[in-house]
Motif scaffolding. Structure first.
Motif, short mmCIF file in Angstrom:
data_model
loop_
_atom_site.label_atom_id
_atom_site.label_comp_id
_atom_site.label_asym_id
_atom_site.label_seq_id
_atom_site.Cartn_x
_atom_site.Cartn_y
_atom_site.Cartn_z
N GLY A 153 0.98 -1.44 0.06
CA GLY A 153 -0.28 -0.22 -0.19
C GLY A 153 0.33 1.27 0.10
N GLN A 154 0.09 2.87 -0.20
CA GLN A 154 1.18 4.01 -0.39
C GLN A 154 1.97 3.77 1.15
OE1 GLN A 154 -1.30 7.09 -0.64
NE2 GLN A 154 0.01 8.23 -1.80
N GLY A 155 3.15 3.96 0.76
CA GLY A 155 3.87 4.68 2.26
C GLY A 155 4.07 3.27 2.47
N GLN A 156 4.18 1.97 2.34
CA GLN A 156 3.94 0.62 3.12
C GLN A 156 5.79 -0.07 2.52
OE1 GLN A 156 0.47 -1.67 3.17
NE2 GLN A 156 0.01 -0.42 4.69
N ILE A 157 6.22 -1.24 3.50
CA ILE A 157 6.68 -1.79 2.79
C ILE A 157 5.83 -2.44 2.15
CG2 ILE A 157 8.67 -3.21 3.39
CD1 ILE A 157 9.84 -0.52 5.57
#
Length: 218
Positions: free
Chosen positions: A193-197
């Motif tokens: 997801g956005q901003g996720q590893i």
């Protein structure tokens, strides 16, 4: 503004990878006319040849399958070397864990080390019956990959369509129409997801025919 980072998590993956795949496809397919998949085959001239095709579903024994004609290059490649890899890119999928329904995730699903097996003739009539009219006409008058003159091909199409409409007879399945199912050694699911590893779960086929699942680094 401070940036944040989080780890996407694939929660409680099921024992059977096909179960997770079905759930993903059902969720990703909502509101879409079709799902695409990328098929990579071994090609004698180019080394690897890939093509994006429409996902058609699962075979009676729960394998992803692909519809084609025996004169196509992909089909000839699979006849010569049945090894293949398939990739599904599924963007903006509603959270399938059920914990945060407003979250949109992106998934990549790969079938690694797959062996292609041609579908039996007994299954082809039912698949042909589901084809739409343009696909049936194409199967009779369009030689895939061959140089053509557009006006000549259009004339062939128009004549075929005119004859079909005037007689009302069903369009017979050509002998070239076939399908292949893919039996993978591994299923690979990547979620981000956005901003996720990204998190990644891989299923590896064991010698006893069962799947071993594990989280692997991305």
């Amino acid at each position: 503004m401070a940036q944040t980072s989080a780890l996407a998590k694939i929660s409680d993956p099921p024992v059977d990878p096909v179960q997770l795949f079905k759930h993903l496809i059902e969720t990703a397919g909502q509101g879409k006319p079709f799902i695409e998949m990328n098929l990579a085959t071994i090609d004698e001239e180019f080394g690897v040849l890939n093509r994006t095709v429409v996902y058609r579903g699962l075979s009676s024994d729960n394998h992803v399958f692909y519809i084609t004609h025996r004169y196509t290059r992909n089909c000839k490649n699979l006849q010569a070397n049945p090894k293949a890899c398939l990739t599904f890119y599924l963007p903006l999928v509603k959270n399938v864990d059920g914990k945060d329904k407003d979250t949109l995730d992106t998934w990549q699903v790969r079938l690694i080390g797959a062996t292609a097996v041609e579908l039996p003739e007994s299954e082809m009539d039912a698949l042909w019956a589901k084809e739409d009219l343009p696909a049936k006409i194409r199967g009779h008058v369009f030689p895939c990959g061959e140089p053509v003159d557009y006006e000549q091909q259009k004339a062939k199409h128009d004549n075929f369509l005119k004859e079909h409409l005037s007689t009302g007879r069903p369009i017979e399945r050509p002998a070239t129409y076939t399908g292949w199912k893919f039996q993978p050694q591994r299923w690979d699911f990547l979620k981000v997801g956005q901003g996720q590893i990204a998190d990644r779960v891989q299923y590896r086929l064991q010698s006893n025919g069962k799947w071993q699942s594990m989280h692997v680094a991305t």
